[in-house]
Each structure stands twice: as structure tokens, then as C-alpha cells.
Design a protein around this motif. Structure first.
Motif, PDB file in Angstrom:
ATOM      1  N   LEU A  35       6.573  -3.984   4.514  1.00 48.08           N
ATOM      2  CA  LEU A  35       6.701  -4.061   5.975  1.00 48.08           C
ATOM      3  C   LEU A  35       8.141  -3.724   6.392  1.00 48.08           C
ATOM      4  O   LEU A  35       8.369  -2.931   7.310  1.00 48.08           O
ATOM      5  CB  LEU A  35       6.326  -5.467   6.451  1.00 48.08           C
ATOM      6  N   ILE A  36       9.117  -4.300   5.685  1.00 49.14           N
ATOM      7  CA  ILE A  36      10.518  -4.047   6.015  1.00 49.14           C
ATOM      8  C   ILE A  36      10.902  -2.610   5.676  1.00 49.14           C
ATOM      9  O   ILE A  36      11.569  -1.932   6.451  1.00 49.14           O
ATOM     10  CB  ILE A  36      11.441  -5.023   5.256  1.00 49.14           C
ATOM     11  N   SER A  37      10.461  -2.135   4.515  1.00 48.93           N
ATOM     12  CA  SER A  37      10.864  -0.783   4.144  1.00 48.93           C
ATOM     13  C   SER A  37      10.241   0.229   5.082  1.00 48.93           C
ATOM     14  O   SER A  37      10.829   1.275   5.353  1.00 48.93           O
ATOM     15  CB  SER A  37      10.515  -0.498   2.686  1.00 48.93           C
ATOM     16  N   GLY A  38       9.056  -0.071   5.620  1.00 55.88           N
ATOM     17  CA  GLY A  38       8.424   0.861   6.547  1.00 55.88           C
ATOM     18  C   GLY A  38       9.054   0.843   7.916  1.00 55.88           C
ATOM     19  O   GLY A  38       9.331   1.886   8.502  1.00 55.88           O
ATOM     20  N   THR A  39       9.307  -0.349   8.448  1.00 52.14           N
ATOM     21  CA  THR A  39       9.826  -0.421   9.813  1.00 52.14           C
ATOM     22  C   THR A  39      11.309  -0.101   9.892  1.00 52.14           C
ATOM     23  O   THR A  39      11.738   0.559  10.806  1.00 52.14           O
ATOM     24  CB  THR A  39       9.611  -1.818  10.428  1.00 52.14           C
ATOM     25  N   HIS A  40      12.084  -0.613   8.937  1.00 52.14           N
ATOM     26  CA  HIS A  40      13.529  -0.483   9.101  1.00 52.14           C
ATOM     27  C   HIS A  40      14.187   0.409   8.065  1.00 52.14           C
ATOM     28  O   HIS A  40      15.398   0.516   8.027  1.00 52.14           O
ATOM     29  CB  HIS A  40      14.172  -1.869   9.071  1.00 52.14           C
ATOM     30  N   ARG A  41      13.377   1.029   7.190  1.00 52.96           N
ATOM     31  CA  ARG A  41      13.930   1.923   6.171  1.00 52.96           C
ATOM     32  C   ARG A  41      14.975   1.236   5.314  1.00 52.96           C
ATOM     33  O   ARG A  41      15.989   1.811   4.943  1.00 52.96           O
ATOM     34  CB  ARG A  41      14.535   3.168   6.825  1.00 52.96           C
ATOM     35  N   ILE A  42      14.704  -0.016   5.022  1.00 46.80           N
ATOM     36  CA  ILE A  42      15.609  -0.790   4.186  1.00 46.80           C
ATOM     37  C   ILE A  42      14.820  -1.238   2.968  1.00 46.80           C
ATOM     38  O   ILE A  42      13.702  -1.724   3.116  1.00 46.80           O
ATOM     39  CB  ILE A  42      16.101  -2.051   4.934  1.00 46.80           C
ATOM     40  N   LEU A  43      15.372  -1.045   1.785  1.00 44.24           N
ATOM     41  CA  LEU A  43      14.770  -1.668   0.612  1.00 44.24           C
ATOM     42  C   LEU A  43      15.420  -3.028   0.477  1.00 44.24           C
ATOM     43  O   LEU A  43      16.565  -3.144   0.062  1.00 44.24           O
ATOM     44  CB  LEU A  43      15.017  -0.833  -0.638  1.00 44.24           C
ATOM     45  N   ASN A  44      14.689  -4.058   0.856  1.00 45.58           N
ATOM     46  CA  ASN A  44      15.272  -5.394   0.910  1.00 45.58           C
ATOM     47  C   ASN A  44      15.082  -6.096  -0.435  1.00 45.58           C
ATOM     48  O   ASN A  44      14.070  -6.733  -0.664  1.00 45.58           O
ATOM     49  CB  ASN A  44      14.600  -6.174   2.038  1.00 45.58           C
ATOM     50  N   LEU A  45      16.088  -5.963  -1.306  1.00 44.91           N
ATOM     51  CA  LEU A  45      15.973  -6.588  -2.623  1.00 44.91           C
ATOM     52  C   LEU A  45      16.047  -8.101  -2.536  1.00 44.91           C
ATOM     53  O   LEU A  45      15.630  -8.792  -3.455  1.00 44.91           O
ATOM     54  CB  LEU A  45      17.063  -6.071  -3.565  1.00 44.91           C
ATOM     55  N   ALA A  46      16.565  -8.606  -1.413  1.00 47.99           N
ATOM     56  CA  ALA A  46      16.624 -10.053  -1.249  1.00 47.99           C
ATOM     57  C   ALA A  46      15.230 -10.640  -1.044  1.00 47.99           C
ATOM     58  O   ALA A  46      15.074 -11.856  -1.047  1.00 47.99           O
ATOM     59  CB  ALA A  46      17.521 -10.402  -0.071  1.00 47.99           C
ATOM     60  N   HIS A  47      14.218  -9.776  -0.888  1.00 50.52           N
ATOM     61  CA  HIS A  47      12.849 -10.251  -0.767  1.00 50.52           C
ATOM     62  C   HIS A  47      12.483 -11.122  -1.973  1.00 50.52           C
ATOM     63  O   HIS A  47      11.766 -12.107  -1.833  1.00 50.52           O
ATOM     64  CB  HIS A  47      11.899  -9.060  -0.678  1.00 50.52           C
ATOM     65  N   ALA A  48      12.992 -10.740  -3.144  1.00 48.27           N
ATOM     66  CA  ALA A  48      12.732 -11.527  -4.352  1.00 48.27           C
ATOM     67  C   ALA A  48      13.332 -12.925  -4.212  1.00 48.27           C
ATOM     68  O   ALA A  48      12.702 -13.919  -4.584  1.00 48.27           O
ATOM     69  CB  ALA A  48      13.310 -10.829  -5.573  1.00 48.27           C
ATOM     70  N   GLY A  49      14.532 -12.988  -3.657  1.00 47.28           N
ATOM     71  CA  GLY A  49      15.181 -14.282  -3.477  1.00 47.28           C
ATOM     72  C   GLY A  49      14.441 -15.135  -2.457  1.00 47.28           C
ATOM     73  O   GLY A  49      14.288 -16.347  -2.630  1.00 47.28           O
ATOM     74  N   VAL A  50      13.960 -14.508  -1.387  1.00 46.55           N
ATOM     75  CA  VAL A  50      13.217 -15.244  -0.359  1.00 46.55           C
ATOM     76  C   VAL A  50      11.915 -15.784  -0.944  1.00 46.55           C
ATOM     77  O   VAL A  50      11.533 -16.934  -0.709  1.00 46.55           O
ATOM     78  CB  VAL A  50      12.928 -14.328   0.851  1.00 46.55           C
ATOM     79  N   PHE A  51      11.264 -14.960  -1.736  1.00 47.29           N
ATOM     80  CA  PHE A  51      10.029 -15.336  -2.432  1.00 47.29           C
ATOM     81  C   PHE A  51      10.268 -16.573  -3.300  1.00 47.29           C
ATOM     82  O   PHE A  51       9.527 -17.559  -3.250  1.00 47.29           O
ATOM     83  CB  PHE A  51       9.610 -14.126  -3.265  1.00 47.29           C
ATOM     84  N   MET A  52      11.369 -16.527  -4.057  1.00 49.64           N
ATOM     85  CA  MET A  52      11.724 -17.642  -4.940  1.00 49.64           C
ATOM     86  C   MET A  52      12.055 -18.881  -4.107  1.00 49.64           C
ATOM     87  O   MET A  52      11.626 -19.997  -4.444  1.00 49.64           O
ATOM     88  CB  MET A  52      12.901 -17.174  -5.784  1.00 49.64           C
ATOM     89  N   THR A  53      12.773 -18.688  -3.006  1.00 48.45           N
ATOM     90  CA  THR A  53      13.103 -19.822  -2.140  1.00 48.45           C
ATOM     91  C   THR A  53      11.837 -20.462  -1.586  1.00 48.45           C
ATOM     92  O   THR A  53      11.733 -21.691  -1.518  1.00 48.45           O
ATOM     93  CB  THR A  53      13.988 -19.349  -0.968  1.00 48.45           C
TER      94      THR A  53
END
Lengths: 296, 296
Positions: free
Chosen positions: A25-43
Motif C-alpha cells: 500500500l505504501i510503495s504504491g501510493t507514496h513510491r516509498i519502500l518502507n523497510l520500517a514496515h518490518a519493525g512496525v510488524f514486530m512492534t
């Protein structure tokens, strides 16, 4: 036997898809590869774990994990990405910045858990198994599959049938033009990052429950699989993420069952490598999808 | 001598990482978003370790083999990857690193699997490492001052313009990959000869993040950037105990702050600041001179 393997594959595929939905969703809308997604998932998994340990019911723990990781995701957007939007090379900068954010989250979780693998208390989710036609499946697995289907439906409904979704797609297409037409990009950023984080949070709790382990590095394997899914499905394509996630799960289970042990990972990443070379836009990446990848 | 004894291992570690930083810098400088350094380093380290331990090959020959292997891998990798750009290139090189790691884990008979190779004789000395770093620094420095460096800069700043000016983008991208592979392989070999034991996990995601931080921190425009960036990151845990315990957090915060506020790195930003000052001073001096002439 093969039916059981296929079913296991679909279940682990749903787990991957659950993780990849917010990522794509983030990579599609904002053209950002959000690697912090892994950290959010873990949180999310950690919030869920501590809520359950404190004695809250599981459903409340899941809701709190979703809200907590949604807010965290938005906070990461403010801290890590907002400043970068003014710069030209956002792709590179956002990648670095999100790696940094991810490192911080991992460090906090490591200190919090004393580098231990935590696991949900026994019986947090009723361990019920269903048997039919020689196939064995647990209630939790069924719930995860159903949940992926529901969340996928809700996400599509939100993006394509609501006014909010139209605004998100407008910003994805052209932020400046959307702004001129009266869309508030700030609210769009809040929505997408919150939703992405909430999806990561519920994925974290459920995956923590499924494998009965919550630990500070749990995001990394999913992040790497997430890359495979997002590329194979097409960067930013939500149906692509679900299909590629299921496909990956099935292939991985079959490879583990029938290939020499240990070759599964090599096969998956070779697939990613070759996929990138042959068709970088993925299975579903194309002009037809409004939330499309930002390629020049 | 006493102080040097205490910090001797740290100094070795610093020199090793300067090598890795150069391997990462050269690709970034050419506008190639590759994170393949970890893969090259892993191949180089295993090549040297296997040759030295299993075949009793001399250390210099083994290091030369590592360098050649890195170079060859860079060449092979560059051929498909020169077609990709940006995030896609980053993910493809990440896939390459994962394939290398997965194969190292798989080929247990040769590589020792997850345990890795132990009891590697510690053949490399600080002097050899220092000489290698000096030679690589000189090569990077001369590349930077030559037509190749200018071509790299042009491609990084604007690929279309560089192409219009007759710079063969494909050729320079291949060159960048080959140099990066050679340096990564060589220092991977040194790594094996310094630390007694190697394992695939050494060259994973953490390695990638660390090497990227060196460049983000120092800057990619000159030879001093990687050296300064590496020095800061390597010495951080030594400065204060809380920093050592929360090394990842410190690194993450540095990455986020640097990319948001000083995207060109410490050294490059400092240099451009001094140049601006000097130019302003020169302008003022000229103006005063012309005023004086007009007055007379």
C-alpha cells in the motif's frame, strides 16, 4: 498428502500476504519502500504479547496492537519521510531513512525482551483442529486465511469505493494536482500510513500466535519475503500482493517437501532475481491499476 | 605502544570496513543503487577461507583468488543489472546477497553451513591490510580524478544528460560493478584471515545496513567520505558505554538525521560549504576591487 501440502502452502501464503498488504500500500501510493514496515510488524506482535500477558482478552490485544502500530507507522512517516519529500532523490533517501527507523525499533525491542524469544501463554487462542477428507487444519490457521480475505476486501473497498480511497488514489497519481483539487495530502498520508501500520500490527500478533514466538528479529524474514511478493505481484498492486503471497507460500511448501532440504531460500530469491529481469512490473503491475508503481 | 595494543583489533576492524565502504561507494557514485557488497564480501571470505584451510594455499594467492572471484561475480551480475534502475536494482542486488547466503548455508560439505568455517589461521597482518587500504584508496582517488570519475558523477547526477553527452552508461555501470566486486572480494578475503571463523550470517542485513551507513554518513563524492564515515561508526561503541549497548539505535538515528539534513554526508557537505565561503569571499574581493577602480 499433496492436498495437505497445498493447504499448508496456502496458509503460509496468507501469512505472507497479510504482511505484504501494508507494505505494498505504501510503495504504491507514496513510491516509498518502507523497510520500517518490518519493525512496525514486530512492534505489533510485542504490543499484542504484552496486552495478553497483562490479562486482556485476545480481541482487545489485537485491536490495541492495530491502533498502536498504526500510530507508530504514522509517527515514522513524520519523522523519517516528511523531511525527505522536499528532496529530489526520495527513493534512495527513504530507503536509508526507513532502514534507520527499523534499526531503532529493533534495538528497543531487543532491550525490552532481553534478546529472548517470547511466546504467547498456552491457550491464548483455543487450539482446535478440524479434520476433513484426511486434511488437518487448526482454527487459528482458518482464521488467518479468512482474515486475509476480509482485509483484502476491505482494503479494495476503501481504495475504490469510498471518497477517502479516491483521494488516496489521486495523491498516488499526482500529489500536486490532487492538492489543487482540494485534497489534503496530510490526511492521505495519515490514512495510508495508519492503515499500513494497523495491517502490520494485526499480522504481527497473528504470526506471533501461529508460530508461538515473538522476538525482536521476527520482521526480517518477512521483510525479505515481502520484497519477493511486492516485486512478483507488481510494486503497489494490492491484488498482486495477495496472489503473489499465496503463490510464494505454495511454492515454498512444495519446494521444502520435494526439493533437497536447504535449497528453498535459494530458489525463492533466484525467482525474485529472474522475475526482476524478465518482468520488473510483476504479474499485476500495469497502467490499468490506479495505485501503480512509480517507475520512470 | 600500550594504547595501540588496546585498540589494535579496532584498528583492523576499521581498515576492513574502509575497504567495504569503498566497495559500496564506487557503485553509489556511478548512480547504481547496489547493495551487493555483502555478497561479494561473503564470496571473497569463503573463497580465501576454503583455499587456506582445505587446500593450504598461500595467503596472497588466496586473496588474489578472492579478488578475482569478486571481480568475476561483479561482471556477471552487472550484465543483467545494468538494465534495472533505482529501487529495482537495490532489490535485485539484495536478492543476490540472499542467494549467496542461501547457497553458503546449503553447501554444507564445502562451507560448513550455518556453523561456517572455523580455525582459519590468522595470516593477515595490520600492515598488509593497511597497504591494501592505501592501494585501494589511491585507485579510488585516481578514478575519481580521471574521466571515469567524471563520467560516474555525470551519470549519477542526470543519466539522460550523461547519455546525451556520449557517456556509455552501460559500460560505466559494468565498470562500477566490477570494481565494487573486486574490492568487496579482496576485503572479504582479509576478513576471513583476520577473525578466525566466518559464517553466512556475518554478511546479512546488518552488514548491508552498516556499510550503507558509512557512505550516508561520510559522503560519496571523495575518498575521505567513506574513511570518515567508517571511523565514526566504528568508534561509536568505544566512546561511551550506552552507545555500545544501543549501537543499532545510534546508527539508526544517525542514518535518519543525516539523510534528512545532510544528504551529501559530513565530508562532502563540509567541502561544499568551504567552497561556497571561498567563492563568496572571492566575489566580495572582486567587487571591492571594481569599486576601487570605479572610484579612481
Amino acid at each position: 498428502m499433496i492436498v495437505q501440502q497445498l493447504l499448508n502452502g496456502l496458509i503460509s501464503g496468507s501469512v505472507y500476504a497479510l504482511f505484504a498488504l501494508g507494505f505494498t500500500l505504501i510503495s504504491g501510493t507514496h513510491r516509498i519502500l518502507n523497510l520500517a514496515h518490518a519493525g512496525v510488524f514486530m512492534t505489533g506482535a510485542f504490543i499484542g504479547y504484552y496486552c495478553v500477558v497483562l490479562g486482556l482478552p485476545l480481541w482487545l490485544a489485537i485491536v490495541l496492537a492495530m491502533i498502536g502500530s498504526g500510530l507508530l507507522s504514522y509517527f515514522i512517516d513524520i519523522v523519517a519521510f516528511q523531511q525527505l519529500r522536499a528532496q529530489k532523490q526520495i527513493e534512495f533517501a527513504a530507503l536509508i531513512s526507513s532502514i534507520g527507523a527499523n534499526l531503532i525499533l529493533i534495538n528497543i525491542a531487543q532491550r525490552l525482551s532481553d534478546t529472548q524469544v517470547l511466546s504467547f501463554p498456552f491457550g491464548t487462542f483455543p487450539t482446535i483442529f478440524f479434520h476433513f477428507a484426511g486434511v488437518r487444519v487448526s482454527a487459528l490457521q482458518l482464521m488467518i486465511v479468512a482474515l486475509v480475505a476480509v482485509l483484502f476486501g476491505l482494503l479494495l473497498f476503501y481504495l475504490y469505493k469510498t471518497s477517502f480511497g479516491r483521494q488516496v488514489r489521486a495523491v498516488a497519481g499526482n500529489e500536486r494536482a490532487a492538492m489543487l483539487l482540494g485534497v489534503n495530502p496530510k490526511s492521505v498520508y495519515f490514512q495510508t500510513f495508519f492503515i499500513s501500520g494497523a495491517l502490520a500490527g494485526i499480522a504481527g500478533v497473528l504470526i506471533g500466535l501461529l508460530f508461538s514466538s515473538v522476538y525482536f528479529l521476527m520482521g526480517e524474514p518477512y521483510l525479505l519475503r515481502g520484497f519477493v511478493i511486492v516485486i512478483l505481484g507488481g510494486l503497489g498492486s494490492i491484488p498482486g500482493a495477495v496472489v503473489a503471497g499465496l503463490l510464494l507460500g505454495v511454492m515454498q511448501t512444495l519446494a521444502t517437501a520435494y526439493l533437497p532440504p536447504g535449497l528453498t531460500d535459494a530458489m525463492i530469491y533466484s525467482l525474485l532475481f529472474v522475475g526482476l529481469l524478465i518482468r520488473p512490473s510483476g504479474l499485476f503491475g500495469g497502467q490499468a491499476i490506479a495505485v501503480a508503481a512509480g517507475r520512470r | 605502544m600500550g594504547i595501540f595494543e588496546v585498540y589494535h583489533p579496532l584498528f583492523n576492524f576499521f581498515l576492513l570496513n574502509v575497504g567495504y565502504a569503498f566497495s559500496q561507494q564506487i557503485v553509489l557514485r556511478a548512480g547504481v543503487f547496489s547493495v551487493a557488497t555483502g555478497g561479494f564480501a561473503a564470496l571473497g571470505a569463503y573463497c580465501t577461507a576454503i583455499l587456506v584451510v582445505d587446500y593450504q594455499v598461500g595467503e596472497f594467492l588466496a586473496l588474489a583468488a578472492s579478488l578475482a572471484l569478486g571481480m568475476l561475480t561483479g561482471l556477471i551480475l552487472s550484465w543483467p543489472l545494468a538494465r534495472l534502475r533505482g529501487v529495482y536494482q537495490a532489490i535485485a542486488t539484495l536478492a543476490f546477497v540472499q542467494i549467496v547466503t542461501a547457497l553458503l548455508l546449503y553447501a554444507e560439505d564445502i562451507t560448513g553451513g550455518a556453523i561456517g568455517i572455523n580455525h582459519i589461521p590468522r595470516l593477515a597482518t595490520t600492515w598488509q591490510l593497511l597497504i591494501a587500504v592505501a592501494i585501494v584508496t589511491y585507485i579510488i582517488f585516481s578514478i575519481g580524478r580521471s574521466g571515469i570519475g567524471r563520467a560516474f558523477d555525470a551519470i549519477r547526477q542526470d543519466e539522460t544528460v550523461a547519455g546525451m553527452l556520449g557517456v556509455s552508461i552501460r559500460r560505466y555501470h559494468i565498470l562500477a560493478f566490477v570494481i565494487s566486486g573486486a574490492i568487496g572480494g579482496l576485503f572479504g578475503g582479509f576478513h576471513a584471515l583476520l577473525v578466525y571463523s566466518i559464517e553466512p550470517a556475518l554478511f546479512g542485513f546488518e552488514f548491508l545496513a552498516m556499510v550503507l551507513t558509512f557512505i550516508v554518513l561520510g559522503g560519496k563524492g571523495s575518498v575521505w567520505g567513506p574513511i570518515i564515515g567508517t571511523a565514526i561508526i566504528v568508534s561509536l561503541p568505544e566512546i561511551a558505554r550506552p552507545l555500545a549497548e544501543n549501537r543499532q539505535m545510534a546508527q539508526g538515528i544517525l542514518m535518519m538525521v543525516m539523510i534528512a539534513y545532510l544528504p551529501n554526508g559530513v565530508y562532502d557537505s563540509l567541502v561544499s560549504l568551504i567552497r561556497q565561503r571561498r567563492a563568496a569571499k572571492w566575489d566580495r574581493a572582486n567587487q571591492e576591487k571594481s569599486h576601487a577602480v570605479a572610484g579612481a
